[in-house]
Write an enzyme that holds these catalytic residues in place. Structure first.
Site, PDB file in Angstrom:
ATOM      1  N   GLN A 220      82.281  62.709-107.883  1.00 27.20           N
ATOM      2  CA  GLN A 220      81.412  62.843-107.209  1.00 27.20           C
ATOM      3  C   GLN A 220      81.242  63.594-105.594  1.00 27.20           C
ATOM      4  OE1 GLN A 220      78.892  62.057-108.607  1.00 27.20           O
ATOM      5  NE2 GLN A 220      78.391  59.958-110.092  1.00 27.20           N
ATOM      6  N   ASN A 317      77.976  56.672-117.836  1.00 35.17           N
ATOM      7  CA  ASN A 317      77.799  58.431-116.648  1.00 35.17           C
ATOM      8  C   ASN A 317      78.025  59.525-117.434  1.00 35.17           C
ATOM      9  OD1 ASN A 317      77.739  59.335-114.364  1.00 35.17           O
ATOM     10  ND2 ASN A 317      79.579  59.093-113.614  1.00 35.17           N
ATOM     11  N   CYS A 344      73.158  61.833-113.834  1.00 32.87           N
ATOM     12  CA  CYS A 344      72.292  62.706-112.727  1.00 32.87           C
ATOM     13  C   CYS A 344      71.484  63.466-113.113  1.00 32.87           C
ATOM     14  CB  CYS A 344      73.846  63.524-112.529  1.00 32.87           C
ATOM     15  SG  CYS A 344      74.808  64.702-114.207  1.00 32.87           S
TER      16      CYS A 344
END
Length: 391
Positions: A220, A317, A344
């Protein structure tokens, strides 16, 4: 009282427009992101916790700098519409360690006579020069990984010759590599990585876990908010007390290692062998080999469907494209009571939630990983609807 707005001379001058929301008060940015997310992701009983804010500046742990100009006078930043380099060494988004390092790296370009690659603005393309990009990652302790993306290995000896100087001028440097990207196309990096230093990983220490980043590992971009993301996952999981956790896009092990706990078995899968090697090293250093296992593989491939057997919590994720119908279908067929979805891209999250009809979202939180832009990370907890458990 006026709300905080980040000022940037490059944005004002029209040289760089990457921060599309620059000039918008930060509180308004957060409110707009949350409203946009809630318009896409909503359900009866879904509790939205207050957004996790980020520092407005100095938060990016990675700089991706196009090298322009000449070897004698390089620019580090982006290319303008005319193909000329726009120098962004003072970009306010980067962590201080990166801002301090970029002038030293520009001096390395000069000393080693690394001619910037000429992308050309017409046909035929000249394809002159060697150095394409400088990629710099900073750890929470201020250590640095520096990657020089080059067209070929022709400059390797010159870079090695100046490594001693670089270490003296920039003691924070831990890892230096050459990444070879020979093709003339808009690709940030190539497949081949030549490590020039003894160390080949950059430890990112978060929440008591050191995550080892190899040169091509994903992490990240905002360390502060990444730490908050993992802490939130730990807190939510503690309430569920799962005994079997599966992380389907485990990367370097961020979620999997933070969720490890006594009496709990955690498994992670990731398509990148480099990322799995990093995850295993981090696991072993943390003393968790008996509690956490990792495997190289494509989480979306049918042959890995058995990994979900016995899981009571599944962590996902995925990249911006989301899970897709097939993987969502396998989650539907699993016996997992809960899914922890870190996204995201709220649009693909909403699409995947429609596919996950056996689950309902019960809690959500927006974490502002990308200030000054409309993008954000969203963490959502899903629970299986009573009576919908697969046999």
């Amino acid at each position: 009282m006026a709300l905080a707005v980040l000022d940037c001379a490059h944005f004002t001058a029209g040289e760089c427009r990457s921060c599309t929301w620059l000039g918008q008060p930060y509180d308004d940015q957060l409110a707009a992101k949350l409203a946009a997310t809630r318009s896409l992701v909503d359900a009866p009983g879904l509790e939205w916790l207050p957004p996790v804010a980020s520092p407005m500046a100095g938060f990016r742990n990675k700089a991706k700098m196009v090298v322009g100009g000449t070897a004698a006078e390089p620019t580090l930043g982006i290319l303008g519409p005319d193909g000329a380099g726009v120098d962004l060494r003072d970009c306010a988004l980067h962590e201080p360690a990166i801002v301090a390092a970029l002038p030293v790296l520009a001096e390395l370009v000069r000393r080693a006579d690394l001619t910037p690659y000429d992308v050309g603005s017409g046909a035929p393309v000249s394809q002159r020069g060697e150095l394409k990009h400088l990629l710099v990652t900073a750890s929470p302790e201020g250590e640095l990984m520096v990657r020089l993306v080059v067209r070929s290995t022709a400059v390797e000896a010159r870079v090695r010759k100046h490594l001693g100087w670089l270490r003296d001028a920039l003691p924070a440097v831990r890892v230096v590599t050459l990444n070879v990207q020979p093709e003339h196309r808009a690709v940030l990096e190539g497949e081949r990585e030549i490590v020039l230093t003894e160390a080949d990983t950059l430890p990112m220490r978060l929440g008591g876990i050191s995550l080892h980043l190899r040169p091509r590992s994903f992490f990240q971009t905002n360390t502060t908010v990444a730490a908050a993301l993992y802490a939130e996952a730990v807190a939510w999981s503690a309430e569920l007390a799962p005994t079997r956790v599966v992380d389907l896009y485990c990367g370097v092990g961020g979620f999997a290692l933070h969720l490890a706990a006594p009496g709990r078995r955690v498994s992670g899968i990731e398509i990148s062998a480099d990322a799995i090697a990093s995850a295993e090293r981090s696991r072993d250093e943390a003393g968790l080999p008996g509690e956490v296992d990792f495997a190289v593989g494509d989480a979306t491939a049918p042959e890995h469907a058995g990994l979900l057997a016995g899981a009571d919590l599944v962590v996902v994720n995925p990249p911006r494209r989301g899970l897709g119908h097939e993987l969502a279908g396998r989650l539907e067929e699993s016996g997992a009571d809960h899914v922890l979805y870190s996204s995201c891209n709220p649009a693909t999250l909403a699409r995947d939630l429609a596919d996950l009809a056996s689950y309902r979202p019960v809690r959500g939180r927006l974490l502002d990983m990308f200030p000054q832009t409309p993008h954000a990370e969203v963490l959502v907890l899903l629970e299986r609807v009573p009576g919908q458990r697969s046999e």
